[in-house]
Motif scaffolding. Structure first.
Motif, PDB file in Angstrom:
ATOM      1  N   GLN A  87     -21.556  29.676  -5.846  1.00 31.16           N
ATOM      2  CA  GLN A  87     -21.008  29.097  -4.464  1.00 31.16           C
ATOM      3  C   GLN A  87     -20.292  29.558  -3.134  1.00 31.16           C
ATOM      4  O   GLN A  87     -20.748  28.406  -2.548  1.00 31.16           O
ATOM      5  CB  GLN A  87     -19.858  27.893  -4.693  1.00 31.16           C
ATOM      6  CG  GLN A  87     -20.082  26.882  -6.093  1.00 31.16           C
ATOM      7  CD  GLN A  87     -18.941  26.249  -6.542  1.00 31.16           C
ATOM      8  OE1 GLN A  87     -18.039  26.538  -7.178  1.00 31.16           O
ATOM      9  NE2 GLN A  87     -19.945  24.737  -5.893  1.00 31.16           N
ATOM     10  N   GLN A 124     -24.393  30.729  -2.124  1.00 35.64           N
ATOM     11  CA  GLN A 124     -25.108  29.270  -1.938  1.00 35.64           C
ATOM     12  C   GLN A 124     -23.961  28.179  -2.040  1.00 35.64           C
ATOM     13  O   GLN A 124     -23.706  27.356  -2.871  1.00 35.64           O
ATOM     14  CB  GLN A 124     -25.794  29.219  -3.011  1.00 35.64           C
ATOM     15  CG  GLN A 124     -26.921  29.976  -3.672  1.00 35.64           C
ATOM     16  CD  GLN A 124     -27.909  29.834  -3.819  1.00 35.64           C
ATOM     17  OE1 GLN A 124     -28.571  30.540  -5.186  1.00 35.64           O
ATOM     18  NE2 GLN A 124     -29.026  28.962  -3.902  1.00 35.64           N
ATOM     19  N   PRO A 125     -23.383  27.722  -0.874  1.00 31.13           N
ATOM     20  CA  PRO A 125     -22.157  27.030  -0.535  1.00 31.13           C
ATOM     21  C   PRO A 125     -22.586  25.562  -0.533  1.00 31.13           C
ATOM     22  O   PRO A 125     -21.874  24.234  -0.800  1.00 31.13           O
ATOM     23  CB  PRO A 125     -21.563  26.998   0.815  1.00 31.13           C
ATOM     24  CG  PRO A 125     -22.734  27.702   1.800  1.00 31.13           C
ATOM     25  CD  PRO A 125     -23.814  29.053   0.650  1.00 31.13           C
ATOM     26  N   GLU A 126     -23.910  25.544  -0.983  1.00 27.48           N
ATOM     27  CA  GLU A 126     -24.526  23.673  -1.151  1.00 27.48           C
ATOM     28  C   GLU A 126     -24.327  23.212  -2.305  1.00 27.48           C
ATOM     29  O   GLU A 126     -24.619  21.812  -2.878  1.00 27.48           O
ATOM     30  CB  GLU A 126     -25.981  23.758  -0.268  1.00 27.48           C
ATOM     31  CG  GLU A 126     -27.365  24.531  -1.241  1.00 27.48           C
ATOM     32  CD  GLU A 126     -26.989  25.923  -1.213  1.00 27.48           C
ATOM     33  OE1 GLU A 126     -27.739  26.863  -1.833  1.00 27.48           O
ATOM     34  OE2 GLU A 126     -26.029  26.822  -0.511  1.00 27.48           O
ATOM     35  N   ARG A 155     -18.103  24.673   2.991  1.00 26.18           N
ATOM     36  CA  ARG A 155     -18.753  26.012   4.390  1.00 26.18           C
ATOM     37  C   ARG A 155     -18.410  25.876   5.029  1.00 26.18           C
ATOM     38  O   ARG A 155     -17.938  27.628   5.924  1.00 26.18           O
ATOM     39  CB  ARG A 155     -20.026  25.473   4.447  1.00 26.18           C
ATOM     40  CG  ARG A 155     -21.083  26.001   5.615  1.00 26.18           C
ATOM     41  CD  ARG A 155     -22.308  25.182   5.984  1.00 26.18           C
ATOM     42  NE  ARG A 155     -23.227  25.157   5.053  1.00 26.18           N
ATOM     43  CZ  ARG A 155     -24.199  27.013   4.631  1.00 26.18           C
ATOM     44  NH1 ARG A 155     -23.996  27.750   5.335  1.00 26.18           N
ATOM     45  NH2 ARG A 155     -25.100  26.329   3.247  1.00 26.18           N
ATOM     46  N   GLY A 159     -25.466  32.040   4.151  1.00 21.80           N
ATOM     47  CA  GLY A 159     -24.183  31.676   3.297  1.00 21.80           C
ATOM     48  C   GLY A 159     -23.302  33.219   3.178  1.00 21.80           C
ATOM     49  O   GLY A 159     -23.362  33.093   4.411  1.00 21.80           O
TER      50      GLY A 159
END
Length: 300
Positions: free
Chosen positions: A234, A237-239, A256, A288
């Motif tokens: 994550q 890729q914090p989404e 984020r 990211g």
């Protein structure tokens, strides 16, 4: 090492357990695009992902702070003797190692002044109580337990019938309500100042009351991130959300935001569940983020 000093605050890592909890990577973070786990294997294997069976590896642990003359315990793991039908590995645990590990770190239960539950999920409140003569009693008899009001209300089964049959079934009854009945709970909203170095801030999304604890002492900064993220995947890729996030859009936004704060302030990030080193710094990387450096903690 199992402790470091940041400014005037000592930080100690105390583990309850680590290993798989029975969920594959795609079950734990179900929105992950094809190939993501394989692409990030160097970041994940072996501490966070078993490449053979794709089971996510997580730690159940507490961060203990010594600050301004007080002992502060952040999150209390799974606990013993609790009915947890949805998670067999946590159901009726009797290992007893957690309190022993605290004592090995020089922390007796009666020495804890504050317990911070970053949120009230099953694996963050378990050692709030222990079973004595058939009754749930506060494990830390001299502590004030800081609980976010939003979660205190949300997880009350009398107000939320959806708790029944879910991962938090029985949690309020055995790990939250007994502490409240003992008069040891302080509910808070929005922000709570613990002392000059430590601040609790609401970070809703994972649960309505999810929060983080920020340390600012001297030139040092740290973010005790609770369940802001469960896996290093994550970070780039914090989404990506875990399957346990109650409000997916809010969880993405706050993740984020706080990863950005950690990167901007060269802050040490200490999530609740990272195995291995346990703590790390964050850097900006395109849309990211990336791991700056791991900060290895031994475990007790």
């Amino acid at each position: 090492m199992n402790s470091i000093t940041l400014g005037d605050v000592e930080v100690i890592r105390v583990e309850e357990t680590h290993g798989p909890v029975g969920l594959t990577a795609d079950q734990f973070i179900p929105e992950t695009p094809d190939g993501t786990w394989q692409r990030h294997e160097p970041l994940l294997v072996p501490d966070h992902l078993d490449p053979t069976d794709q089971l996510v590896q997580v730690a159940m642990q507490s961060w203990v702070l010594r600050s301004d003359g007080r002992t502060i315990l952040i999150d209390t793991g799974v606990g013993n003797d609790k009915d947890r039908p949805l998670v067999p590995v946590w159901n009726q645990r009797t290992d007893g190692g957690y309190l022993t590990n605290l004592e090995r770190a020089g922390i007796r239960a009666e020495d804890v002044d504050l317990v911070v539950n970053t949120h009230l999920h099953v694996d963050h409140v378990g050692w709030n109580t222990r079973l004595v003569d058939g009754e749930w009693v506060p494990t830390f008899p001299n502590a004030t337990y800081l609980m976010p009001r939003a979660d205190f209300e949300f997880w009350n089964p009398d107000k939320n019938p959806n708790v029944a049959g879910g991962v938090n079934e029985f949690v309020y009854e055995d790990s939250v309500a007994p502490v409240h009945a003992a008069g040891q709970v302080q509910l808070w909203e929005d922000e709570y100042l613990i002392d000059a170095a430590l601040r609790l801030t609401a970070a809703p999304g994972h649960t309505p009351g999810s929060s983080v604890l920020t340390l600012e002492s001297g030139t040092d900064r740290a973010l005790f991130a609770g369940d802001l993220l469960h896996s290093p995947v994550q970070i780039p890729q914090p989404e990506l959300n875990s399957c346990f996030c109650e409000d997916p859009e809010a969880a993405r936004a706050v993740r984020r935001q706080l990863l950005g704060w950690a990167a901007d302030h060269s802050a040490l990030l200490l999530p609740a569940h990272f195995s291995g080193a346990g703590a790390l710094t964050i850097e900006h990387a395109g849309a990211g983020f990336a791991v700056g450096a791991w900060a290895p903690f031994a475990t007790l």
